[in-house]
Design a protein around this motif. Structure first.
Motif, PDB file in Angstrom:
ATOM      1  N   GLU A  20       0.832  -1.208   0.000  1.00 54.73           N
ATOM      2  CA  GLU A  20       0.000   0.000   0.000  1.00 54.73           C
ATOM      3  C   GLU A  20       0.866   1.258   0.000  1.00 54.73           C
ATOM      4  OE1 GLU A  20      -3.980  -1.438   2.376  1.00 54.73           O
ATOM      5  OE2 GLU A  20      -2.430  -0.397   3.488  1.00 54.73           O
ATOM      6  N   LEU A  21       1.896   1.254   0.807  1.00 56.29           N
ATOM      7  CA  LEU A  21       2.783   2.407   0.920  1.00 56.29           C
ATOM      8  C   LEU A  21       3.481   2.707  -0.407  1.00 56.29           C
ATOM      9  CD1 LEU A  21       4.049   4.505   2.836  1.00 56.29           C
ATOM     10  CD2 LEU A  21       5.811   2.819   3.306  1.00 56.29           C
ATOM     11  N   VAL A  22       4.067   1.679  -1.014  1.00 57.10           N
ATOM     12  CA  VAL A  22       4.796   1.862  -2.274  1.00 57.10           C
ATOM     13  C   VAL A  22       3.853   2.294  -3.387  1.00 57.10           C
ATOM     14  CG1 VAL A  22       6.070   0.622  -4.059  1.00 57.10           C
ATOM     15  CG2 VAL A  22       6.668   0.316  -1.675  1.00 57.10           C
ATOM     16  N   CYS A  23       2.677   1.720  -3.443  1.00 59.10           N
ATOM     17  CA  CYS A  23       1.701   2.087  -4.468  1.00 59.10           C
ATOM     18  C   CYS A  23       1.306   3.559  -4.340  1.00 59.10           C
ATOM     19  CB  CYS A  23       0.467   1.194  -4.349  1.00 59.10           C
ATOM     20  SG  CYS A  23      -0.799   1.531  -5.577  1.00 59.10           S
ATOM     21  N   SER A  24       1.060   4.020  -3.122  1.00 58.84           N
ATOM     22  CA  SER A  24       0.658   5.413  -2.936  1.00 58.84           C
ATOM     23  C   SER A  24       1.780   6.377  -3.315  1.00 58.84           C
ATOM     24  CB  SER A  24       0.197   5.676  -1.504  1.00 58.84           C
ATOM     25  OG  SER A  24       1.275   5.639  -0.599  1.00 58.84           O
ATOM     26  N   VAL A  25       3.022   6.036  -2.979  1.00 56.61           N
ATOM     27  CA  VAL A  25       4.147   6.903  -3.341  1.00 56.61           C
ATOM     28  C   VAL A  25       4.323   6.932  -4.853  1.00 56.61           C
ATOM     29  CG1 VAL A  25       6.656   7.167  -3.213  1.00 56.61           C
ATOM     30  CG2 VAL A  25       5.364   6.644  -1.147  1.00 56.61           C
ATOM     31  N   TYR A  26       4.230   5.779  -5.499  1.00 54.66           N
ATOM     32  CA  TYR A  26       4.432   5.710  -6.949  1.00 54.66           C
ATOM     33  C   TYR A  26       3.339   6.477  -7.713  1.00 54.66           C
ATOM     34  CZ  TYR A  26       4.900   3.913 -11.659  1.00 54.66           C
ATOM     35  OH  TYR A  26       5.043   3.812 -13.021  1.00 54.66           O
ATOM     36  N   HIS A  27       2.090   6.292  -7.319  1.00 50.42           N
ATOM     37  CA  HIS A  27       0.988   6.886  -8.087  1.00 50.42           C
ATOM     38  C   HIS A  27       0.627   8.303  -7.680  1.00 50.42           C
ATOM     39  CE1 HIS A  27       0.069   3.423 -10.540  1.00 50.42           C
ATOM     40  NE2 HIS A  27       0.156   2.655  -9.459  1.00 50.42           N
ATOM     41  N   THR A  28       0.856   8.676  -6.408  1.00 51.26           N
ATOM     42  CA  THR A  28       0.436  10.006  -5.963  1.00 51.26           C
ATOM     43  C   THR A  28       1.587  10.881  -5.483  1.00 51.26           C
ATOM     44  OG1 THR A  28       0.028   9.352  -3.665  1.00 51.26           O
ATOM     45  CG2 THR A  28      -1.793   9.061  -5.230  1.00 51.26           C
ATOM     46  N   GLY A  29       2.760  10.277  -5.284  1.00 52.77           N
ATOM     47  CA  GLY A  29       3.915  11.046  -4.835  1.00 52.77           C
ATOM     48  C   GLY A  29       3.949  11.302  -3.348  1.00 52.77           C
ATOM     49  N   VAL A  30       2.989  10.747  -2.608  1.00 54.93           N
ATOM     50  CA  VAL A  30       2.961  10.936  -1.158  1.00 54.93           C
ATOM     51  C   VAL A  30       2.871   9.578  -0.461  1.00 54.93           C
ATOM     52  CG1 VAL A  30       1.940  13.241  -1.209  1.00 54.93           C
ATOM     53  CG2 VAL A  30       0.461  11.260  -1.105  1.00 54.93           C
ATOM     54  N   ASN A  32       1.033   7.821   1.675  1.00 56.74           N
ATOM     55  CA  ASN A  32      -0.286   7.804   2.295  1.00 56.74           C
ATOM     56  C   ASN A  32      -1.041   6.568   1.810  1.00 56.74           C
ATOM     57  OD1 ASN A  32      -2.857   8.219   3.210  1.00 56.74           O
ATOM     58  ND2 ASN A  32      -2.997  10.335   2.537  1.00 56.74           N
ATOM     59  N   PRO A  33      -0.990   5.473   2.565  1.00 59.07           N
ATOM     60  CA  PRO A  33      -1.629   4.234   2.136  1.00 59.07           C
ATOM     61  C   PRO A  33      -3.119   4.358   1.803  1.00 59.07           C
ATOM     62  CG  PRO A  33      -0.175   3.791   3.956  1.00 59.07           C
ATOM     63  CD  PRO A  33      -0.247   5.286   3.813  1.00 59.07           C
ATOM     64  N   SER A  34      -3.803   5.353   2.359  1.00 59.81           N
ATOM     65  CA  SER A  34      -5.228   5.515   2.035  1.00 59.81           C
ATOM     66  C   SER A  34      -5.428   5.958   0.588  1.00 59.81           C
ATOM     67  CB  SER A  34      -5.893   6.504   2.995  1.00 59.81           C
ATOM     68  OG  SER A  34      -5.393   7.800   2.789  1.00 59.81           O
ATOM     69  N   ARG A  35      -4.350   6.421  -0.067  1.00 57.78           N
ATOM     70  CA  ARG A  35      -4.428   6.828  -1.473  1.00 57.78           C
ATOM     71  C   ARG A  35      -3.893   5.744  -2.411  1.00 57.78           C
ATOM     72  NH1 ARG A  35      -2.406  12.822  -2.067  1.00 57.78           N
ATOM     73  NH2 ARG A  35      -3.560  12.606  -4.005  1.00 57.78           N
ATOM     74  N   SER A  36      -3.648   4.575  -1.863  1.00 57.96           N
ATOM     75  CA  SER A  36      -3.111   3.453  -2.617  1.00 57.96           C
ATOM     76  C   SER A  36      -4.185   2.816  -3.491  1.00 57.96           C
ATOM     77  CB  SER A  36      -2.575   2.413  -1.621  1.00 57.96           C
ATOM     78  OG  SER A  36      -2.196   1.257  -2.278  1.00 57.96           O
ATOM     79  N   THR A  53      -6.107  -6.207  -5.053  1.00 56.71           N
ATOM     80  CA  THR A  53      -5.281  -5.483  -6.018  1.00 56.71           C
ATOM     81  C   THR A  53      -6.109  -4.852  -7.130  1.00 56.71           C
ATOM     82  OG1 THR A  53      -4.918  -7.463  -7.326  1.00 56.71           O
ATOM     83  CG2 THR A  53      -3.340  -7.022  -5.570  1.00 56.71           C
ATOM     84  N   CYS A  54      -5.470  -3.905  -7.823  1.00 55.87           N
ATOM     85  CA  CYS A  54      -6.162  -3.178  -8.886  1.00 55.87           C
ATOM     86  C   CYS A  54      -6.007  -3.815 -10.251  1.00 55.87           C
ATOM     87  CB  CYS A  54      -5.675  -1.735  -8.940  1.00 55.87           C
ATOM     88  SG  CYS A  54      -3.966  -1.565  -9.497  1.00 55.87           S
ATOM     89  N   GLN A  55      -4.935  -4.575 -10.503  1.00 56.03           N
ATOM     90  CA  GLN A  55      -4.657  -5.246 -11.769  1.00 56.03           C
ATOM     91  C   GLN A  55      -4.372  -4.288 -12.933  1.00 56.03           C
ATOM     92  OE1 GLN A  55      -4.594  -8.631 -12.180  1.00 56.03           O
ATOM     93  NE2 GLN A  55      -5.423  -9.240 -10.216  1.00 56.03           N
ATOM     94  N   ASN A  56      -4.124  -3.006 -12.666  1.00 56.95           N
ATOM     95  CA  ASN A  56      -3.953  -2.037 -13.742  1.00 56.95           C
ATOM     96  C   ASN A  56      -2.517  -1.720 -14.121  1.00 56.95           C
ATOM     97  OD1 ASN A  56      -6.706  -1.657 -14.082  1.00 56.95           O
ATOM     98  ND2 ASN A  56      -6.796  -0.090 -12.508  1.00 56.95           N
ATOM     99  N   CYS A  57      -1.578  -1.907 -13.234  1.00 59.12           N
ATOM    100  CA  CYS A  57      -0.208  -1.476 -13.490  1.00 59.12           C
ATOM    101  C   CYS A  57       0.543  -2.456 -14.380  1.00 59.12           C
ATOM    102  CB  CYS A  57       0.562  -1.320 -12.182  1.00 59.12           C
ATOM    103  SG  CYS A  57      -0.132  -0.083 -11.086  1.00 59.12           S
ATOM    104  N   GLU A  58       1.228  -1.931 -15.376  1.00 57.84           N
ATOM    105  CA  GLU A  58       2.093  -2.765 -16.201  1.00 57.84           C
ATOM    106  C   GLU A  58       3.274  -3.257 -15.362  1.00 57.84           C
ATOM    107  OE1 GLU A  58       3.274  -4.934 -19.327  1.00 57.84           O
ATOM    108  OE2 GLU A  58       1.466  -3.716 -19.346  1.00 57.84           O
ATOM    109  N   THR A  59       3.888  -2.331 -14.619  1.00 57.22           N
ATOM    110  CA  THR A  59       4.939  -2.676 -13.675  1.00 57.22           C
ATOM    111  C   THR A  59       4.349  -2.483 -12.285  1.00 57.22           C
ATOM    112  OG1 THR A  59       6.640  -1.876 -15.174  1.00 57.22           O
ATOM    113  CG2 THR A  59       7.266  -2.148 -12.874  1.00 57.22           C
ATOM    114  N   SER A  60       4.031  -3.556 -11.618  1.00 56.88           N
ATOM    115  CA  SER A  60       3.386  -3.457 -10.307  1.00 56.88           C
ATOM    116  C   SER A  60       4.438  -3.498  -9.205  1.00 56.88           C
ATOM    117  CB  SER A  60       2.362  -4.580 -10.132  1.00 56.88           C
ATOM    118  OG  SER A  60       2.968  -5.821 -10.365  1.00 56.88           O
TER     119      SER A  60
END
Length: 79
Positions: A20-30, A32-36, A53-60
Motif C-alpha cells: 500500500e505504501l509503495v503504491c501510494s508513493v508511486y501513483h500520488t507522490g505521497v 499515504n496508504p489511504s491513497r493506494s 489489487t487493482c490489476q492495472n499497473c504494467e509494472t506493479s
C-alpha cells in the motif's frame, strides 16, 4: 493467447502493508496508504490478511516489494 495476471496468496501475506505504501508513493507522490490502489483487508475472526489489487499497473511495484511474495505476477492462458 497468454497474459500476465496478479496472483495473491493470502496464506503468505503478513499484513505489513508495504505494498500500500509503495503504491501510494508511486501513483500520488505521497506516503499515504489511504491513497493506494491496493488494499490489505484483515479478517480478525480467521486471522488472515488479503491484499485486494487493482490489476492495472504494467509494472506493479507492490509485487516487487512484497517480502513474502504473497503478491506476484504469473502468466496464464487467456480464453
Amino acid at each position: 493467447m497468454y497474459g500476465k495476471v496478479l496472483v495473491v496468496d493470502p496464506e503468505k501475506c503478513t499484513g505489513c502493508r508495504l505494498c500500500e505504501l509503495v503504491c501510494s508513493v508511486y501513483h500520488t507522490g505521497v506516503s499515504n496508504p489511504s491513497r493506494s490502489r491496493i488494499r490489505v483487508i484483515k479478517w480478525e475472526e480467521i486471522g488472515i490478511y488479503l491484499p485486494i489489487t487493482c490489476q492495472n499497473c504494467e509494472t506493479s511495484f507492490c509485487t516487487e516489494v512484497c517480502p513474502t511474495k504473497a503478491c506476484h505476477k504469473s502468466i496464464e492462458e487467456q480464453r
